[in-house]
Design an enzyme around this catalytic site. Structure first.
Site, short mmCIF file in Angstrom:
data_model
loop_
_atom_site.label_atom_id
_atom_site.label_comp_id
_atom_site.label_asym_id
_atom_site.label_seq_id
_atom_site.Cartn_x
_atom_site.Cartn_y
_atom_site.Cartn_z
N TYR A 175 -46.30 19.13 76.45
CA TYR A 175 -45.67 19.60 77.69
C TYR A 175 -46.07 21.05 77.92
O TYR A 175 -46.35 21.80 77.00
CB TYR A 175 -44.16 19.40 77.68
N CYS A 176 -46.14 21.42 79.18
CA CYS A 176 -46.55 22.76 79.61
C CYS A 176 -47.84 23.20 78.90
O CYS A 176 -47.87 24.24 78.24
CB CYS A 176 -45.44 23.77 79.37
N PRO A 177 -48.92 22.42 79.02
CA PRO A 177 -50.15 22.76 78.31
C PRO A 177 -50.81 24.00 78.88
O PRO A 177 -50.70 24.29 80.07
CB PRO A 177 -51.03 21.52 78.53
#
Length: 309
Positions: A175-177
């Site tokens: 998540y949120c790369p």
């Protein structure tokens, strides 16, 4: 860890191919960490209110830029929430997905510092460096390298073997790369974002310390499934929960206070004197907390500006 071991580890730490920017000799220290025995009132508008930490940093950043307070470190955690990026809030069923989280007792908000959806809980330490803008060209990658290096040094204070394995680079499926994801063995425990104002800025990291990374990944994966309505043509992170882990699961510190102490020690090792908020108040008269009217007003503005995407 002795000084020789520490210096040897740092010389080979994450992304050291370029010099990172320096830090001021003195910094303020503001802390809003939730510890295991803390009792949190989610409805009181204090530490449990979702946008208050972001509003606090927005206000602190303005004051740093105005010279009212020195550049500062803010360490904080939130009891149970999900902070969305602006693009997340524009997914067709985002409002319904957020409402489902709220029904589970998970607070939601749209943050203004960039990035995508991330969970917030008492096992995650948020680390923010609030700094004045210097003259000349600023490369935000330098700021990311600085915070990545500091986090690596903080882990090394208690778990040098884990710190030596930290790598920076996008973890696909997390998540949120981002380019400055921090991971051990391909499993992400930290992401970094930034927010700039006219005269100051802050660079921010969420660090998963204790608890299950996979469970957090599953929470965000389910949010995107619901918010997208299953439309594979839409653009949003395809989260694979197994790509997330807590530091404790990766051989690193397993308590938020242990990691926070590592951050404080790492700054001291760099020659930075941290002045607590109480000391700043005694010496300069400056005071800012979560209940400050300016912070509450900033939270209201953030909500009005970003709530509807």
């Amino acid at each position: 860890m002795n000084t020789r071991e520490y210096d040897a580890m740092i010389n080979g730490s994450v992304n050291r191919s370029k010099e990172v920017i320096g830090l001021p000799a003195e910094m303020g220290l503001f802390q809003h960490l939730i510890l295991k025995d803390d009792s949190i009132d989610e409805e009181a508008g204090g530490i449990g209110e979702m946008l208050i930490p972001f509003a606090f940093e927005e206000t602190l950043c303005r004051d740093v830029g105005a010279g009212l307070v020195p550049p500062s470190l803010h360490l904080w955690s939130h009891s149970r929430g999900v902070a969305l990026g602006l693009r997340d809030s524009k997914l067709p069923y985002a409002a319904q997905a957020m409402a489902k989280l709220e029904q589970q007792g998970i607070r939601t908000a749209v943050r203004h510092s960039g990035g995508a959806a991330v969970p917030l809980d008492d096992g995650i330490v948020n680390v923010s460096l609030v700094l004045r803008k210097g003259r000349g060209k600023l490369d935000f990658h330098d700021d990311f390298r600085l915070l990545a290096s500091l986090i690596t040094e903080a882990v090394a204070m208690s778990h040098p073997q884990a710190a030596a394995q930290i790598e920076a680079g996008e973890i696909v499926g997390s998540y949120c790369p981002g380019d400055f994801d921090l991971a051990i063995g391909g499993r992400k425990f930290c992401g970094i974002a930034q927010r700039r104002q006219n005269n100051a800025y802050f660079v921010h990291a969420f660090v998963v310390v204790s608890g299950s990374g996979q469970e957090r990944g599953e929470l965000i994966h389910k949010f995107y499934e619901q918010a997208s309505g299953g439309d594979s043509a839409l653009s949003y992170p395809r989260v694979r929960p197994e790509t997330i882990a807590g530091l404790g699961e990766l051989g690193g510190p397993n308590a938020t206070e242990e990691f926070a102490e590592g951050i404080r020690q790492a700054l001291a090792h760099r020659g930075v004197m941290l002045k607590s908020s109480d000391r700043l108040q005694r010496e300069t008269g400056y005071f800012l907390d979560y209940e400050d009217p300016r912070v509450l007003d900033a939270a209201r503005v953030l909500h009005e500006r970003y709530a509807q995407g």
